[in-house]
Design a protein around this motif. Sequence first.
Motif, PDB file in Angstrom:
ATOM      1  N   TYR A 128       0.812  -1.229   0.000  1.00  0.00           N
ATOM      2  CA  TYR A 128       0.000   0.000   0.000  1.00  0.00           C
ATOM      3  C   TYR A 128       0.840   1.272   0.000  1.00  0.00           C
ATOM      4  O   TYR A 128       0.293   2.356   0.067  1.00  0.00           O
ATOM      5  N   LYS A 129       2.142   1.116  -0.022  1.00  0.00           N
ATOM      6  CA  LYS A 129       3.061   2.268  -0.007  1.00  0.00           C
ATOM      7  C   LYS A 129       2.811   3.162   1.201  1.00  0.00           C
ATOM      8  O   LYS A 129       2.969   4.387   1.130  1.00  0.00           O
ATOM      9  N   GLU A 130       2.403   2.560   2.310  1.00  0.00           N
ATOM     10  CA  GLU A 130       2.241   3.329   3.550  1.00  0.00           C
ATOM     11  C   GLU A 130       3.611   3.630   4.137  1.00  0.00           C
ATOM     12  O   GLU A 130       4.550   2.847   3.977  1.00  0.00           O
ATOM     13  N   ALA A 131       3.710   4.765   4.836  1.00  0.00           N
ATOM     14  CA  ALA A 131       4.992   5.127   5.451  1.00  0.00           C
ATOM     15  C   ALA A 131       5.273   4.192   6.629  1.00  0.00           C
ATOM     16  O   ALA A 131       4.539   4.203   7.618  1.00  0.00           O
ATOM     17  N   ALA A 132       6.300   3.390   6.497  1.00  0.00           N
ATOM     18  CA  ALA A 132       6.668   2.464   7.570  1.00  0.00           C
ATOM     19  C   ALA A 132       8.112   2.034   7.366  1.00  0.00           C
ATOM     20  O   ALA A 132       8.591   1.980   6.227  1.00  0.00           O
ATOM     21  N   ILE A 133       8.803   1.776   8.476  1.00  0.00           N
ATOM     22  CA  ILE A 133      10.163   1.237   8.384  1.00  0.00           C
ATOM     23  C   ILE A 133      10.189  -0.085   9.136  1.00  0.00           C
ATOM     24  O   ILE A 133       9.998  -0.120  10.349  1.00  0.00           O
ATOM     25  N   ALA A 134      10.380  -1.157   8.407  1.00  0.00           N
ATOM     26  CA  ALA A 134      10.450  -2.474   9.037  1.00  0.00           C
ATOM     27  C   ALA A 134      11.909  -2.752   9.405  1.00  0.00           C
ATOM     28  O   ALA A 134      12.806  -2.506   8.600  1.00  0.00           O
ATOM     29  N   VAL A 135      12.113  -3.236  10.616  1.00  0.00           N
ATOM     30  CA  VAL A 135      13.486  -3.522  11.052  1.00  0.00           C
ATOM     31  C   VAL A 135      13.728  -5.031  11.041  1.00  0.00           C
ATOM     32  O   VAL A 135      13.259  -5.756  11.909  1.00  0.00           O
ATOM     33  N   ASP A 136      14.438  -5.472  10.020  1.00  0.00           N
ATOM     34  CA  ASP A 136      14.840  -6.879   9.976  1.00  0.00           C
ATOM     35  C   ASP A 136      16.304  -6.955  10.414  1.00  0.00           C
ATOM     36  O   ASP A 136      16.888  -5.955  10.842  1.00  0.00           O
ATOM     37  N   THR A 137      16.894  -8.106  10.271  1.00  0.00           N
ATOM     38  CA  THR A 137      18.278  -8.284  10.743  1.00  0.00           C
ATOM     39  C   THR A 137      19.262  -7.347  10.031  1.00  0.00           C
ATOM     40  O   THR A 137      20.191  -6.823  10.641  1.00  0.00           O
ATOM     41  N   HIS A 138      19.034  -7.100   8.725  1.00  0.00           N
ATOM     42  CA  HIS A 138      19.939  -6.214   7.979  1.00  0.00           C
ATOM     43  C   HIS A 138      19.790  -4.763   8.439  1.00  0.00           C
ATOM     44  O   HIS A 138      20.771  -4.067   8.664  1.00  0.00           O
ATOM     45  N   SER A 143      21.894  -0.057  10.934  1.00  0.00           N
ATOM     46  CA  SER A 143      21.558   1.111  11.761  1.00  0.00           C
ATOM     47  C   SER A 143      22.517   1.235  12.935  1.00  0.00           C
ATOM     48  O   SER A 143      22.920   2.343  13.307  1.00  0.00           O
ATOM     49  N   LYS A 144      22.890   0.120  13.508  1.00  0.00           N
ATOM     50  CA  LYS A 144      23.801   0.141  14.656  1.00  0.00           C
ATOM     51  C   LYS A 144      25.233   0.442  14.219  1.00  0.00           C
ATOM     52  O   LYS A 144      25.941   1.200  14.858  1.00  0.00           O
ATOM     53  N   ARG A 145      25.651  -0.113  13.108  1.00  0.00           N
ATOM     54  CA  ARG A 145      27.004   0.177  12.627  1.00  0.00           C
ATOM     55  C   ARG A 145      27.156   1.656  12.261  1.00  0.00           C
ATOM     56  O   ARG A 145      28.210   2.241  12.463  1.00  0.00           O
ATOM     57  N   LEU A 146      26.087   2.231  11.730  1.00  0.00           N
ATOM     58  CA  LEU A 146      26.170   3.628  11.309  1.00  0.00           C
ATOM     59  C   LEU A 146      25.852   4.605  12.441  1.00  0.00           C
ATOM     60  O   LEU A 146      25.820   5.815  12.238  1.00  0.00           O
ATOM     61  N   HIS A 203      30.792   2.768  13.086  1.00  0.00           N
ATOM     62  CA  HIS A 203      31.336   2.350  14.386  1.00  0.00           C
ATOM     63  C   HIS A 203      32.105   1.042  14.295  1.00  0.00           C
ATOM     64  O   HIS A 203      32.698   0.622  15.248  1.00  0.00           O
ATOM     65  N   GLU A 204      32.023   0.359  13.169  1.00  0.00           N
ATOM     66  CA  GLU A 204      32.645  -0.968  13.062  1.00  0.00           C
ATOM     67  C   GLU A 204      33.786  -1.018  12.071  1.00  0.00           C
ATOM     68  O   GLU A 204      34.369  -2.067  11.848  1.00  0.00           O
ATOM     69  N   LYS A 205      34.082   0.120  11.441  1.00  0.00           N
ATOM     70  CA  LYS A 205      35.031   0.089  10.324  1.00  0.00           C
ATOM     71  C   LYS A 205      36.362  -0.561  10.696  1.00  0.00           C
ATOM     72  O   LYS A 205      36.915  -1.339   9.949  1.00  0.00           O
ATOM     73  N   ASN A 206      36.866  -0.223  11.910  1.00  0.00           N
ATOM     74  CA  ASN A 206      38.193  -0.737  12.259  1.00  0.00           C
ATOM     75  C   ASN A 206      38.202  -2.245  12.428  1.00  0.00           C
ATOM     76  O   ASN A 206      39.203  -2.895  12.224  1.00  0.00           O
ATOM     77  N   LYS A 207      37.025  -2.774  12.796  1.00  0.00           N
ATOM     78  CA  LYS A 207      36.965  -4.224  12.995  1.00  0.00           C
ATOM     79  C   LYS A 207      36.922  -4.958  11.646  1.00  0.00           C
ATOM     80  O   LYS A 207      37.258  -6.122  11.554  1.00  0.00           O
ATOM     81  N   ASN A 208      36.461  -4.262  10.620  1.00  0.00           N
ATOM     82  CA  ASN A 208      36.171  -4.962   9.374  1.00  0.00           C
ATOM     83  C   ASN A 208      37.163  -4.726   8.239  1.00  0.00           C
ATOM     84  O   ASN A 208      37.014  -5.291   7.182  1.00  0.00           O
ATOM     85  N   ILE A 209      38.127  -3.838   8.465  1.00  0.00           N
ATOM     86  CA  ILE A 209      39.104  -3.631   7.414  1.00  0.00           C
ATOM     87  C   ILE A 209      40.409  -4.318   7.812  1.00  0.00           C
ATOM     88  O   ILE A 209      40.970  -4.026   8.865  1.00  0.00           O
TER      89      ILE A 209
END
Length: 212
Positions: A128-138, A143-146, A203-209
């Motif tokens: 329905y193109k309603e305004a909503a943000i679904a939070v799945d695992t991705h 959101s937490k990394r950023l 917040h995770e860049k140093n762990k992942n490079i």
Amino acid sequence: MKRTNEIGNYLDSLFPNPKCELIYHNDYELLIAIVLSAQTTDKRVNTVTPVLFHRYPSLYDLKNASIDELENILRPIGSFHIKAKYVKSIATILNEKFHDSVPRDRDLLISLPGVGRKTCNVFLSEFYKEAAIAVDTHVDRVSKRLGIAKVSDDVLLVEEKLMKTFPKEEWGRRHLQLVLFGRYYCKAVKPQCADCLLISLCHEKNKNIPSI
Ligand code: SF4
């Protein structure tokens, strides 16, 4: 605001026309596909739903399907015992109480078996193109990394913070983009940090490079 713009612009550059990757042809096929996507990938769901909806081409047919047959079809996506029960129950309720259509109402949707807040948000936003943000695992991970949300935040808090971060008219698009970004770039294991333009915010860049 600068951070929000930076994230939004980067997501727009990577995914200018984001789309839900589940295959569906009507409201109930979408709802059932979203329910089936719990704990698995959209790709896997897309391998079983064409078989399911071809074998049972209406809600009436699905309602009358045997659990054994549904389980056999759903076996490749995992959790097939419970998912078969959800499919049969959802089909029965939609057929008998809602004239073969999916209600456009949060409380009614969430009352359906296997349908939680995330499924409800994905359905309303996609169909329905309603305004909503679904939070799945991705979406949760990205959101937490950023730094949009804290590591300790639960999904409801992450959803609230995302809704405060992005303007309402962008919610549907941002949800899809964050899913795709998490799925293909900012993956749980080995994210592509070396190419990521959001690295200064992360917040995770140093762990992942890997160090040189
Ligand atoms: S720098 Fe890496 S972990 Fe951080 S947002 Fe980019 S891809 Fe994800």
